[in-house]
Design an enzyme around this catalytic site. Structure first.
Site, PDB file in Angstrom:
ATOM      1  N   LYS A  31       8.671 -28.874  14.826  1.00  0.00           N
ATOM      2  CA  LYS A  31       7.243 -29.051  15.100  1.00  0.00           C
ATOM      3  C   LYS A  31       7.046 -30.206  16.077  1.00  0.00           C
ATOM      4  O   LYS A  31       7.517 -31.325  15.825  1.00  0.00           O
ATOM      5  CB  LYS A  31       6.469 -29.356  13.812  1.00  0.00           C
ATOM      6  CG  LYS A  31       4.980 -29.586  14.059  1.00  0.00           C
ATOM      7  CD  LYS A  31       4.186 -29.652  12.764  1.00  0.00           C
ATOM      8  CE  LYS A  31       4.175 -30.999  12.115  1.00  0.00           C
ATOM      9  NZ  LYS A  31       3.346 -31.997  12.827  1.00  0.00           N
ATOM     10  N   ASP A  58       1.896 -28.085  17.534  1.00  0.00           N
ATOM     11  CA  ASP A  58       0.781 -28.372  16.613  1.00  0.00           C
ATOM     12  C   ASP A  58      -0.249 -29.255  17.300  1.00  0.00           C
ATOM     13  O   ASP A  58      -0.296 -30.465  17.091  1.00  0.00           O
ATOM     14  CB  ASP A  58       1.347 -29.052  15.358  1.00  0.00           C
ATOM     15  CG  ASP A  58       0.277 -29.286  14.305  1.00  0.00           C
ATOM     16  OD1 ASP A  58      -0.785 -28.641  14.360  1.00  0.00           O
ATOM     17  OD2 ASP A  58       0.522 -30.132  13.416  1.00  0.00           O
ATOM     18  N   LEU A  59      -1.083 -28.621  18.153  1.00  0.00           N
ATOM     19  CA  LEU A  59      -2.081 -29.388  18.906  1.00  0.00           C
ATOM     20  C   LEU A  59      -3.497 -29.127  18.403  1.00  0.00           C
ATOM     21  O   LEU A  59      -4.450 -29.716  18.905  1.00  0.00           O
ATOM     22  CB  LEU A  59      -1.964 -29.077  20.408  1.00  0.00           C
ATOM     23  CG  LEU A  59      -0.575 -29.343  21.027  1.00  0.00           C
ATOM     24  CD1 LEU A  59      -0.575 -29.005  22.513  1.00  0.00           C
ATOM     25  CD2 LEU A  59      -0.132 -30.787  20.825  1.00  0.00           C
ATOM     26  N   LYS A  60      -3.642 -28.254  17.437  1.00  0.00           N
ATOM     27  CA  LYS A  60      -4.932 -28.002  16.754  1.00  0.00           C
ATOM     28  C   LYS A  60      -6.082 -27.824  17.746  1.00  0.00           C
ATOM     29  O   LYS A  60      -7.051 -28.587  17.761  1.00  0.00           O
ATOM     30  CB  LYS A  60      -5.245 -29.128  15.764  1.00  0.00           C
ATOM     31  CG  LYS A  60      -4.196 -29.267  14.665  1.00  0.00           C
ATOM     32  CD  LYS A  60      -4.598 -30.281  13.622  1.00  0.00           C
ATOM     33  CE  LYS A  60      -3.539 -30.448  12.562  1.00  0.00           C
ATOM     34  NZ  LYS A  60      -2.301 -31.122  13.047  1.00  0.00           N
ATOM     35  N   HIS A  62      -9.437 -26.781  19.520  1.00  0.00           N
ATOM     36  CA  HIS A  62     -10.825 -26.548  19.101  1.00  0.00           C
ATOM     37  C   HIS A  62     -11.676 -26.753  20.350  1.00  0.00           C
ATOM     38  O   HIS A  62     -11.999 -27.884  20.722  1.00  0.00           O
ATOM     39  CB  HIS A  62     -11.214 -27.542  17.993  1.00  0.00           C
ATOM     40  CG  HIS A  62     -12.596 -27.332  17.453  1.00  0.00           C
ATOM     41  ND1 HIS A  62     -13.167 -28.180  16.540  1.00  0.00           N
ATOM     42  CD2 HIS A  62     -13.510 -26.378  17.699  1.00  0.00           C
ATOM     43  CE1 HIS A  62     -14.379 -27.746  16.243  1.00  0.00           C
ATOM     44  NE2 HIS A  62     -14.612 -26.655  16.930  1.00  0.00           N
ATOM     45  N   ASP A  63     -12.023 -25.646  21.016  1.00  0.00           N
ATOM     46  CA  ASP A  63     -12.751 -25.756  22.286  1.00  0.00           C
ATOM     47  C   ASP A  63     -13.444 -24.424  22.527  1.00  0.00           C
ATOM     48  O   ASP A  63     -13.407 -23.550  21.661  1.00  0.00           O
ATOM     49  CB  ASP A  63     -11.750 -26.104  23.417  1.00  0.00           C
ATOM     50  CG  ASP A  63     -12.400 -26.913  24.530  1.00  0.00           C
ATOM     51  OD1 ASP A  63     -13.535 -26.571  24.942  1.00  0.00           O
ATOM     52  OD2 ASP A  63     -11.787 -27.880  25.006  1.00  0.00           O
ATOM     53  N   PRO A  65     -13.963 -20.625  23.765  1.00  0.00           N
ATOM     54  CA  PRO A  65     -12.939 -19.576  23.709  1.00  0.00           C
ATOM     55  C   PRO A  65     -12.075 -19.481  24.964  1.00  0.00           C
ATOM     56  O   PRO A  65     -10.850 -19.343  24.881  1.00  0.00           O
ATOM     57  CB  PRO A  65     -13.779 -18.296  23.493  1.00  0.00           C
ATOM     58  CG  PRO A  65     -15.000 -18.773  22.766  1.00  0.00           C
ATOM     59  CD  PRO A  65     -15.291 -20.134  23.322  1.00  0.00           C
ATOM     60  N   THR A  67     -11.195 -21.713  27.147  1.00  0.00           N
ATOM     61  CA  THR A  67     -10.229 -22.807  27.269  1.00  0.00           C
ATOM     62  C   THR A  67      -9.086 -22.626  26.279  1.00  0.00           C
ATOM     63  O   THR A  67      -7.911 -22.821  26.622  1.00  0.00           O
ATOM     64  CB  THR A  67     -10.968 -24.147  27.030  1.00  0.00           C
ATOM     65  OG1 THR A  67     -12.004 -24.258  28.003  1.00  0.00           O
ATOM     66  CG2 THR A  67     -10.034 -25.325  27.133  1.00  0.00           C
ATOM     67  N   THR A 118      -6.442 -32.409   5.422  1.00  0.00           N
ATOM     68  CA  THR A 118      -6.234 -33.001   4.091  1.00  0.00           C
ATOM     69  C   THR A 118      -6.727 -34.445   4.034  1.00  0.00           C
ATOM     70  O   THR A 118      -6.802 -35.027   2.966  1.00  0.00           O
ATOM     71  CB  THR A 118      -4.754 -32.932   3.676  1.00  0.00           C
ATOM     72  OG1 THR A 118      -3.966 -33.437   4.746  1.00  0.00           O
ATOM     73  CG2 THR A 118      -4.341 -31.517   3.350  1.00  0.00           C
ATOM     74  N   ARG A 180       8.394 -32.354  -0.532  1.00  0.00           N
ATOM     75  CA  ARG A 180       9.358 -33.402  -0.861  1.00  0.00           C
ATOM     76  C   ARG A 180      10.357 -32.881  -1.884  1.00  0.00           C
ATOM     77  O   ARG A 180       9.953 -32.438  -2.974  1.00  0.00           O
ATOM     78  CB  ARG A 180       8.649 -34.626  -1.491  1.00  0.00           C
ATOM     79  CG  ARG A 180       7.785 -35.416  -0.532  1.00  0.00           C
ATOM     80  CD  ARG A 180       8.640 -36.156   0.485  1.00  0.00           C
ATOM     81  NE  ARG A 180       7.855 -36.914   1.455  1.00  0.00           N
ATOM     82  CZ  ARG A 180       7.384 -36.430   2.608  1.00  0.00           C
ATOM     83  NH1 ARG A 180       7.612 -35.183   2.939  1.00  0.00           N
ATOM     84  NH2 ARG A 180       6.731 -37.205   3.445  1.00  0.00           N
ATOM     85  N   GLY A 209       9.335 -33.679   7.455  1.00  0.00           N
ATOM     86  CA  GLY A 209       9.622 -34.716   8.442  1.00  0.00           C
ATOM     87  C   GLY A 209      10.588 -35.745   7.906  1.00  0.00           C
ATOM     88  O   GLY A 209      11.810 -35.578   7.951  1.00  0.00           O
ATOM     89  N   ARG A 210      10.008 -36.814   7.359  1.00  0.00           N
ATOM     90  CA  ARG A 210      10.830 -37.972   6.979  1.00  0.00           C
ATOM     91  C   ARG A 210      11.983 -37.701   6.029  1.00  0.00           C
ATOM     92  O   ARG A 210      13.039 -38.338   6.179  1.00  0.00           O
ATOM     93  CB  ARG A 210       9.911 -39.075   6.430  1.00  0.00           C
ATOM     94  CG  ARG A 210       9.087 -39.723   7.550  1.00  0.00           C
ATOM     95  CD  ARG A 210       7.868 -40.443   7.039  1.00  0.00           C
ATOM     96  NE  ARG A 210       6.868 -39.506   6.550  1.00  0.00           N
ATOM     97  CZ  ARG A 210       5.674 -39.877   6.076  1.00  0.00           C
ATOM     98  NH1 ARG A 210       5.362 -41.159   6.017  1.00  0.00           N
ATOM     99  NH2 ARG A 210       4.818 -38.962   5.667  1.00  0.00           N
TER     100      ARG A 210
HETATM  101  O1  C5P Z   1       7.319 -36.880   7.182  1.00  0.00           O
HETATM  102  P1  C5P Z   1       6.523 -35.789   6.521  1.00  0.00           P
HETATM  103  O2  C5P Z   1       7.402 -34.752   5.825  1.00  0.00           O
HETATM  104  O3  C5P Z   1       5.419 -36.298   5.641  1.00  0.00           O
HETATM  105  O4  C5P Z   1       5.848 -35.031   7.764  1.00  0.00           O
HETATM  106  C1  C5P Z   1       4.949 -33.988   7.580  1.00  0.00           C
HETATM  107  C2  C5P Z   1       4.437 -33.518   8.912  1.00  0.00           C
HETATM  108  O5  C5P Z   1       3.390 -32.576   8.680  1.00  0.00           O
HETATM  109  C3  C5P Z   1       3.833 -34.604   9.786  1.00  0.00           C
HETATM  110  O6  C5P Z   1       4.087 -34.226  11.149  1.00  0.00           O
HETATM  111  C4  C5P Z   1       2.371 -34.553   9.474  1.00  0.00           C
HETATM  112  O7  C5P Z   1       1.565 -34.978  10.531  1.00  0.00           O
HETATM  113  C5  C5P Z   1       2.163 -33.051   9.223  1.00  0.00           C
HETATM  114  N1  C5P Z   1       1.018 -32.735   8.378  1.00  0.00           N
HETATM  115  C6  C5P Z   1       0.875 -33.225   7.087  1.00  0.00           C
HETATM  116  N2  C5P Z   1      -0.215 -32.902   6.333  1.00  0.00           N
HETATM  117  C7  C5P Z   1      -1.152 -32.119   6.832  1.00  0.00           C
HETATM  118  C8  C5P Z   1      -1.034 -31.602   8.111  1.00  0.00           C
HETATM  119  C9  C5P Z   1       0.075 -31.941   8.863  1.00  0.00           C
HETATM  120  O8  C5P Z   1       1.730 -33.936   6.609  1.00  0.00           O
HETATM  121  N3  C5P Z   1      -2.177 -31.799   6.076  1.00  0.00           N
END
Ligand code: C5P
Length: 232
Positions: A31, A58-60, A62-63, A65, A67, A118, A180, A209-210
């Site tokens: 991503k 993942d640029l989300k 919102h503009d 149609p 564009t 969220t 997680r 991610g992490r």
């Molecule tokens: O490091 P981690 O596993 O928390 O990363 C989750 C990824 O998903 C990040 O890039 C975060 O911006 C994205 N994300 C999120 N919660 C959301 C939407 C996107 O954690 N509601």
């Protein structure tokens, strides 16, 4: 089989390429979000695609149609596999995104709708004029709306995916961050689920991610998450 997507939350193209190479075979999907894309632009997408990986851009959007349609077409030309739009952009915008994606055929980008971020709670929704609905109700309503007008799937929390996957038609994509493995550091995520729980509830793609990027051994961490997903 659900797919693992690693959130490439780094700041430079060099770091991104180094991470993708270091993780190697266990991860085939990455991503790229606003931070990295704003810093490095399409070159970073091309670099990850050139390494043989799929890309979730993942640029989300919102503009208007037109564009959004053109931006999705640009993503399709880059070979992007998943892209995000905001469901609140309206019917015509969602349809324009889906139509632009369809120009690339079966291997073109799939459009994911974001419903309620969220980071927003009930009082934030009231501030922006959404009164009389809880965040969960608003998520469900926008999810139905977006998929009825052409979105291929949704980004949703692992806590929402169970109800949404029951309510929406088979084949809908459910992409869930906030995953997680048991025992992993939660960081700033508040409502998390394990990889196995997310898949069991209907997630088709997990964004992690992490727990992988910051692991002492990212390859082993990715393999362990995949094994947990495949064990469901
Ligand atoms: O490091 P981690 O596993 O928390 O990363 C989750 C990824 O998903 C990040 O890039 C975060 O911006 C994205 N994300 C999120 N919660 C959301 C939407 C996107 O954690 N509601």
């Amino acid at each position: 089989m659900a797919e693992l997507i690693v959130a490439l939350d780094v700041q430079t193209r060099e770091e991104a390429v180094a991470k993708v190479k270091a993780i190697g075979e266990p991860v085939g999907f990455y991503k790229i979000g606003l931070e990295l894309f704003t810093a490095e632009g399409p070159d970073v997408v091309k670099a990850v695609k050139d390494l043989g990986k799929k890309v979730f851009l993942d640029l989300k959007f919102h503009d208007i149609p037109r564009t959004v349609e053109r931006a999705v077409r640009s993503g399709g030309k880059l070979g992007v596999d998943l892209m995000t739009i905001h469901a609140v952009g309206g019917q015509a915008m969602i349809r324009a995104a889906a139509d632009a994606a369809a120009e690339f055929g079966a291997n073109g980008p799939k459009i994911l709708a974001v419903t309620v971020l969220t980071s927003l709670d009930q009082s934030d929704l009231a501030d922006i004029g959404v009164a009389g609905r809880t965040p969960a109700e608003q998520v469900a309503a926008l999810a139905r709306f977006a998929t009825a007008h052409g979105a291929h799937g949704l980004v949703c929390s692992p806590r929402e995916v169970g109800a949404l996957s029951q309510a929406l038609r088979p084949g809908t994509l459910f992409v869930t961050p906030g995953v997680r493995p048991a025992g992993a550091a939660v960081g700033d995520q508040k409502r998390v689920a394990t990889p196995a729980d997310a898949v069991r509830d209907g997630a088709t793609h997990l964004v992690v991610g992490r727990p992988i990027l910051a692991a002492d051994d990212p390859v082993a961490a990715a393999r362990a998450i995949r094994a947990e997903m495949e064990g469901v």
